[in-house]
Design a protein around this motif. Sequence first.
Motif, PDB file in Angstrom:
ATOM      1  N   MET A   1      40.467  37.286  44.798  1.00 54.19           N
ATOM      2  CA  MET A   1      39.466  38.347  44.969  1.00 54.19           C
ATOM      3  C   MET A   1      40.078  39.731  44.823  1.00 54.19           C
ATOM      4  SD  MET A   1      36.933  36.750  47.876  1.00 54.19           S
ATOM      5  CE  MET A   1      38.212  35.975  48.879  1.00 54.19           C
TER       6      MET A   1
ATOM      7  N   LEU B   1      40.388  41.471  41.390  1.00 53.91           N
ATOM      8  CA  LEU B   1      39.231  42.154  40.809  1.00 53.91           C
ATOM      9  C   LEU B   1      39.387  43.668  40.821  1.00 53.91           C
ATOM     10  CD1 LEU B   1      36.359  40.039  42.437  1.00 53.91           C
ATOM     11  CD2 LEU B   1      37.142  39.917  40.069  1.00 53.91           C
TER      12      LEU B   1
ATOM     13  N   GLY C   1      38.301  47.093  37.887  1.00 54.47           N
ATOM     14  CA  GLY C   1      37.239  48.052  38.173  1.00 54.47           C
ATOM     15  C   GLY C   1      37.392  49.351  37.393  1.00 54.47           C
TER      16      GLY C   1
ATOM     17  N   LEU D   1      29.246  47.275  40.759  1.00 54.00           N
ATOM     18  CA  LEU D   1      30.681  47.012  40.817  1.00 54.00           C
ATOM     19  C   LEU D   1      31.249  47.397  42.188  1.00 54.00           C
ATOM     20  CD1 LEU D   1      33.040  45.986  39.122  1.00 54.00           C
ATOM     21  CD2 LEU D   1      33.433  48.329  38.362  1.00 54.00           C
TER      22      LEU D   1
ATOM     23  N   ILE E   1      32.988  44.615  44.555  1.00 50.05           N
ATOM     24  CA  ILE E   1      34.369  44.752  45.006  1.00 50.05           C
ATOM     25  C   ILE E   1      34.414  44.929  46.519  1.00 50.05           C
ATOM     26  CG2 ILE E   1      36.417  46.230  44.903  1.00 50.05           C
ATOM     27  CD1 ILE E   1      35.818  46.757  41.990  1.00 50.05           C
TER      28      ILE E   1
ATOM     29  N   ALA F   1      36.428  41.767  47.400  1.00 44.70           N
ATOM     30  CA  ALA F   1      37.824  42.192  47.521  1.00 44.70           C
ATOM     31  C   ALA F   1      38.112  42.812  48.882  1.00 44.70           C
ATOM     32  CB  ALA F   1      38.165  43.175  46.401  1.00 44.70           C
TER      33      ALA F   1
ATOM     34  N   GLU G   1      47.754  37.677  43.871  1.00 42.22           N
ATOM     35  CA  GLU G   1      47.004  38.844  43.399  1.00 42.22           C
ATOM     36  C   GLU G   1      47.508  39.281  42.024  1.00 42.22           C
ATOM     37  OE1 GLU G   1      45.945  43.397  44.850  1.00 42.22           O
ATOM     38  OE2 GLU G   1      47.782  42.430  45.531  1.00 42.22           O
TER      39      GLU G   1
ATOM     40  N   TYR H   1      42.810  38.429  34.716  1.00 41.81           N
ATOM     41  CA  TYR H   1      41.572  39.170  34.505  1.00 41.81           C
ATOM     42  C   TYR H   1      41.749  40.240  33.436  1.00 41.81           C
ATOM     43  CZ  TYR H   1      40.273  37.113  39.043  1.00 41.81           C
ATOM     44  OH  TYR H   1      40.003  36.247  40.074  1.00 41.81           O
TER      45      TYR H   1
END
Length: 318
Positions: free
Chosen positions: A14, A17, A21, A239, A243, A247, A274, A281
């Motif tokens: 998570m 992510l 962003g 977003l 997040i 996150a 991470e 990603y």
Amino acid sequence: MWIGTSYALAAGLMWGLVFIGPLLLPDYPAALLSFGRYVAFGLIAVPLAWADRAKLAQLSRADWLEAARLGLIGNIVYYLFLASAIQQAGGPLPTMIIGTLPVLIALASRLRERGRGDAALGWTQLAPSLLLIGAGIACVNQVELDALRAAPAADFGRYAAGAALAVGALLCWTWYPIRNADWLRAHPDRSPRAWATAQGLATLPMALAGYLGWMLWASFAEPAFALPLGPRPERFLALMFAIGLFASWLGTLCWNAASQRLPTALVGQLIVFETLAALAYALALRGDAPAPATLIGAALLVAGVVWALRTPRGLRLA
């Protein structure tokens, strides 16, 4: 051990992510992304606080001040540095700098525990996993550095600024998990979920003040920027709340649960998840297949984590 590792893996997936962003909203200032993310996190924490009201009532004034410190440095300042670094240098460079976190946290934790005279993982137990993780990071970093050198329009001044900002983020996130783990291990009877919610509540007024302050500044310095939500408000809101939920709150919850179950030096190494998630990603967003050296580096990172989990039981619980 394995439950704690599973929580750390979920947190890493998570947290990865947050690296994409700024790439999805390149026209938004880093300050707005940081304040917006943590306003969303705080707003998400408000209804969750009602469910945990009894557990939150057990927190003292000192606990709330600690939650505020963790929220300011580990949340707002960290993401301000990181988002700025990604916008200056792109995704790979900050990712590989932040990728040194497992080694740095493990070493810092070991030195702190040794200085306090606490039982801790010994250097001989840490060294193999640290070397494997370091070698893996070096492989991944080399691939990304080669790609940067090959870019015809590369602005090395921006890359240097991005690197410096990423180091600032690295320092914030070296401090945060150690300090957070200290509190959790000192309060084993407290709920990791309630502590994650408390950090969201403590962060909200700071993030809201920062957001309002930035809008006041932007109304004079950047009058062309569409206030209060920017040129793409739907994407920005979606977003930020995604997040903020996954996150910030859920990722923090999982990390807190891992921190209560694992030694600080070991849980610090598990931040490698991470790094792997962020690289995956970023590559997916770019549409690039990983280079062979990247795959070797990822395998070494995983091998380092697996080796750490093979630490003798007596040292695991130090």
